[in-house]
Enzyme design. Structure first.
Site, PDB file in Angstrom:
ATOM      1  N   GLY A   1       0.844  -1.192   0.000  1.00  0.00           N
ATOM      2  CA  GLY A   1       0.000   0.000   0.000  1.00  0.00           C
ATOM      3  C   GLY A   1       0.884   1.248   0.000  1.00  0.00           C
ATOM      4  O   GLY A   1       0.687   2.182  -0.791  1.00  0.00           O
ATOM      5  N   HIS A   2       1.893   1.244   0.884  1.00  0.00           N
ATOM      6  CA  HIS A   2       2.845   2.363   0.892  1.00  0.00           C
ATOM      7  C   HIS A   2       3.602   2.432  -0.443  1.00  0.00           C
ATOM      8  O   HIS A   2       3.871   3.508  -0.955  1.00  0.00           O
ATOM      9  CB  HIS A   2       3.866   2.201   2.014  1.00  0.00           C
ATOM     10  CG  HIS A   2       3.287   2.235   3.398  1.00  0.00           C
ATOM     11  ND1 HIS A   2       3.183   1.114   4.192  1.00  0.00           N
ATOM     12  CD2 HIS A   2       2.761   3.253   4.124  1.00  0.00           C
ATOM     13  CE1 HIS A   2       2.637   1.442   5.341  1.00  0.00           C
ATOM     14  NE2 HIS A   2       2.367   2.726   5.335  1.00  0.00           N
TER      15      HIS A   2
ATOM     16  N   GLN B   1      -0.158   9.892  18.470  1.00  0.00           N
ATOM     17  CA  GLN B   1      -1.423   9.380  17.930  1.00  0.00           C
ATOM     18  C   GLN B   1      -1.811   8.016  18.498  1.00  0.00           C
ATOM     19  O   GLN B   1      -2.775   7.412  18.047  1.00  0.00           O
ATOM     20  CB  GLN B   1      -1.389   9.355  16.401  1.00  0.00           C
ATOM     21  CG  GLN B   1      -0.460   8.329  15.768  1.00  0.00           C
ATOM     22  CD  GLN B   1      -0.332   8.557  14.267  1.00  0.00           C
ATOM     23  OE1 GLN B   1       0.338   9.487  13.830  1.00  0.00           O
ATOM     24  NE2 GLN B   1      -0.933   7.703  13.464  1.00  0.00           N
TER      25      GLN B   1
ATOM     26  N   GLU C   1      -6.311   5.816   0.958  1.00  0.00           N
ATOM     27  CA  GLU C   1      -7.740   5.883   1.299  1.00  0.00           C
ATOM     28  C   GLU C   1      -8.122   4.863   2.355  1.00  0.00           C
ATOM     29  O   GLU C   1      -9.215   4.926   2.889  1.00  0.00           O
ATOM     30  CB  GLU C   1      -8.584   5.613   0.044  1.00  0.00           C
ATOM     31  CG  GLU C   1      -8.706   6.797  -0.858  1.00  0.00           C
ATOM     32  CD  GLU C   1      -9.711   6.554  -1.980  1.00  0.00           C
ATOM     33  OE1 GLU C   1     -10.168   5.418  -2.153  1.00  0.00           O
ATOM     34  OE2 GLU C   1     -10.012   7.529  -2.673  1.00  0.00           O
ATOM     35  N   LYS C   2      -7.242   3.923   2.629  1.00  0.00           N
ATOM     36  CA  LYS C   2      -7.536   2.916   3.655  1.00  0.00           C
ATOM     37  C   LYS C   2      -7.868   3.614   4.988  1.00  0.00           C
ATOM     38  O   LYS C   2      -8.761   3.195   5.713  1.00  0.00           O
ATOM     39  CB  LYS C   2      -6.319   1.995   3.759  1.00  0.00           C
ATOM     40  CG  LYS C   2      -6.064   1.327   5.058  1.00  0.00           C
ATOM     41  CD  LYS C   2      -6.789   0.053   5.262  1.00  0.00           C
ATOM     42  CE  LYS C   2      -6.349  -0.642   6.523  1.00  0.00           C
ATOM     43  NZ  LYS C   2      -5.760   0.212   7.534  1.00  0.00           N
TER      44      LYS C   2
ATOM     45  N   GLN D   1      -8.963   9.603   8.465  1.00  0.00           N
ATOM     46  CA  GLN D   1      -7.713  10.369   8.584  1.00  0.00           C
ATOM     47  C   GLN D   1      -7.535  11.289   7.373  1.00  0.00           C
ATOM     48  O   GLN D   1      -7.205  12.479   7.510  1.00  0.00           O
ATOM     49  CB  GLN D   1      -6.536   9.397   8.688  1.00  0.00           C
ATOM     50  CG  GLN D   1      -5.180  10.019   8.407  1.00  0.00           C
ATOM     51  CD  GLN D   1      -4.022   9.072   8.649  1.00  0.00           C
ATOM     52  OE1 GLN D   1      -3.733   8.744   9.789  1.00  0.00           O
ATOM     53  NE2 GLN D   1      -3.344   8.637   7.604  1.00  0.00           N
TER      54      GLN D   1
ATOM     55  N   SER E   1      -2.264  -3.543   5.646  1.00  0.00           N
ATOM     56  CA  SER E   1      -2.086  -2.713   6.838  1.00  0.00           C
ATOM     57  C   SER E   1      -0.865  -3.243   7.577  1.00  0.00           C
ATOM     58  O   SER E   1      -0.626  -4.461   7.600  1.00  0.00           O
ATOM     59  CB  SER E   1      -3.325  -2.847   7.745  1.00  0.00           C
ATOM     60  OG  SER E   1      -3.009  -2.449   9.063  1.00  0.00           O
TER      61      SER E   1
ATOM     62  N   ARG F   1      -0.617  -3.504  10.594  1.00  0.00           N
ATOM     63  CA  ARG F   1      -1.105  -4.312  11.716  1.00  0.00           C
ATOM     64  C   ARG F   1      -1.498  -5.731  11.294  1.00  0.00           C
ATOM     65  O   ARG F   1      -1.706  -6.581  12.154  1.00  0.00           O
ATOM     66  CB  ARG F   1      -2.271  -3.607  12.415  1.00  0.00           C
ATOM     67  CG  ARG F   1      -1.824  -2.355  13.161  1.00  0.00           C
ATOM     68  CD  ARG F   1      -2.888  -1.794  14.094  1.00  0.00           C
ATOM     69  NE  ARG F   1      -2.330  -0.775  14.977  1.00  0.00           N
ATOM     70  CZ  ARG F   1      -2.394   0.542  14.754  1.00  0.00           C
ATOM     71  NH1 ARG F   1      -2.991   1.016  13.685  1.00  0.00           N
ATOM     72  NH2 ARG F   1      -1.843   1.387  15.608  1.00  0.00           N
TER      73      ARG F   1
HETATM   74  O1  PAF Z   1      -1.167   6.945   8.202  1.00  0.00           O
HETATM   75  C1  PAF Z   1      -0.105   6.986   8.856  1.00  0.00           C
HETATM   76  O2  PAF Z   1       0.833   6.202   8.646  1.00  0.00           O
HETATM   77  C2  PAF Z   1       0.053   8.017   9.948  1.00  0.00           C
HETATM   78  O3  PAF Z   1      -1.150   8.260  10.601  1.00  0.00           O
HETATM   79  C3  PAF Z   1       0.680   9.333   9.453  1.00  0.00           C
HETATM   80  C4  PAF Z   1      -0.220  10.030   8.448  1.00  0.00           C
HETATM   81  C5  PAF Z   1       2.026   9.055   8.825  1.00  0.00           C
HETATM   82  C6  PAF Z   1       0.882  10.286  10.640  1.00  0.00           C
HETATM   83  O4  PAF Z   1       1.706   9.733  11.602  1.00  0.00           O
END
Ligand code: PAF
Length: 290
Positions: free
Chosen positions: A36-37, A61, A148-149, A153, A185, A187
């Site tokens: 995804g990244h 966060q 978009e996952k 956010q 993900s 996770r």
């Molecule tokens: O989606 C993420 O990986 C994080 O929430 C982000 C946007 C890098 C902020 O820490």
């Protein structure tokens, strides 16, 4: 590829690139990079003169009972992926560099919507918008790529950018899925064999909702019930929410008209997973709603 641990050095490099007239593409991440990244990195590299990613597991966060300490970290393989995708630089700041003092300033996007993530993670988005604001200030004018996952956010970040006039173009990119539908993900690494099989229940519930809408269902409550029932049939899953919302505002809908977003969260044993989809397209079909 530049690997920058020092924020001053990162700023000087990016300022110099901009001075040369180069357009920057930025991919903020918490590392533990997956395909995804990779899709975000690829898009940034393809559409910018200079592409930059950040890797920072942001303590702000995570709630007190969340997985900050155990959050997967894999810097070397992350850097290898960035190199592979021809990223020009990766910023890897320390927590001390990002937060030299306890934060007295937070960026909060007032409730965009009721429920969803904010219900079980009340401080999460303040942490996200605060760190993203800091990163945007560091990187400067750029296009920034988000998956978009993490749909809520993405909506919060768009709103922050608009309200605070950040000189940043936010680009939402489609969720990347495993062949069986599970959204990628970091996770997912927590899931053992049976949990991994059970985790497909999120995408199955979204598909059940999408099929109902395609069949003409216009009641949000009816679609939510079917999504929820799909999750309840899976013994290893515990539903957090199944929601039918307006894609732009994330408000509840009286009736399903044209554009609609389905969002879901469930715990598979101790791992909390989220997913979402355009209610008008089958999973995997491209949509660009936000
Ligand atoms: O989606 C993420 O990986 C994080 O929430 C982000 C946007 C890098 C902020 O820490």
């Amino acid at each position: 590829m530049n690997v920058l641990h020092d924020l001053g050095e990162a700023r000087r490099w990016l300022d110099e690139e901009r001075r040369r007239g180069h357009r920057l593409g930025f991919v903020p991440t918490m590392g533990s990079l997956h395909d995804g990244h990779r899709s975000l990195l690829r898009r940034a590299a393809a559409t910018s003169d200079v592409s930059v990613a950040s890797i920072f597991v942001n303590p702000l966060q995570f709630g007190p009972d969340e997985d900050l300490d155990s959050y997967p970290r894999s810097l070397e393989t992350d850097l290898a992926m960035a190199r592979d995708e021809r990223i020009d630089g990766v910023i890897v700041p320390s927590t001390e560099a990002m937060y030299p003092e306890p934060m007295k300033t937070l960026v909060r996007v007032e409730q965009l919507s009721t429920g969803l993530e904010s219900l079980s993670r009340p401080t999460h988005f303040d942490g996200v918008t605060t760190v993203v604001a800091k990163l945007f200030n560091l990187v400067g004018p750029c296009s920034a790529f988000f998956g978009e996952k993490d749909y809520q956010q993405l909506a919060q970040i768009r709103r922050m950018v608009s309200d605070l006039s950040f000189p940043v173009e936010v680009i939402g990119c489609p969720t990347v899925r495993e062949p069986d539908g599970l959204a990628l993900s970091s996770r997912n690494a927590y899931l053992d064999g049976p949990q991994r099989a059970a985790a497909t229940v999120l995408s199955r519930a979204l598909t059940a909702g999408i099929e109902m809408i395609a069949g003409g269902e216009s009641s949000p409550a009816a679609v939510e019930q079917v999504m929820a029932a799909t999750v309840r049939h899976e013994p290893l899953a515990e539903l957090d929410y199944a929601a039918v919302r307006d894609p732009a505002t994330l408000d509840e809908l009286d009736t399903i008209a044209d554009r609609v977003r389905l969002l879901i969260a469930a715990r598979i044993d101790t791992t909390r997973l989220i997913d979402n989809a355009d209610g008008r397209h089958s999973l995997g079909e491209y949509s660009d709603e936000t």
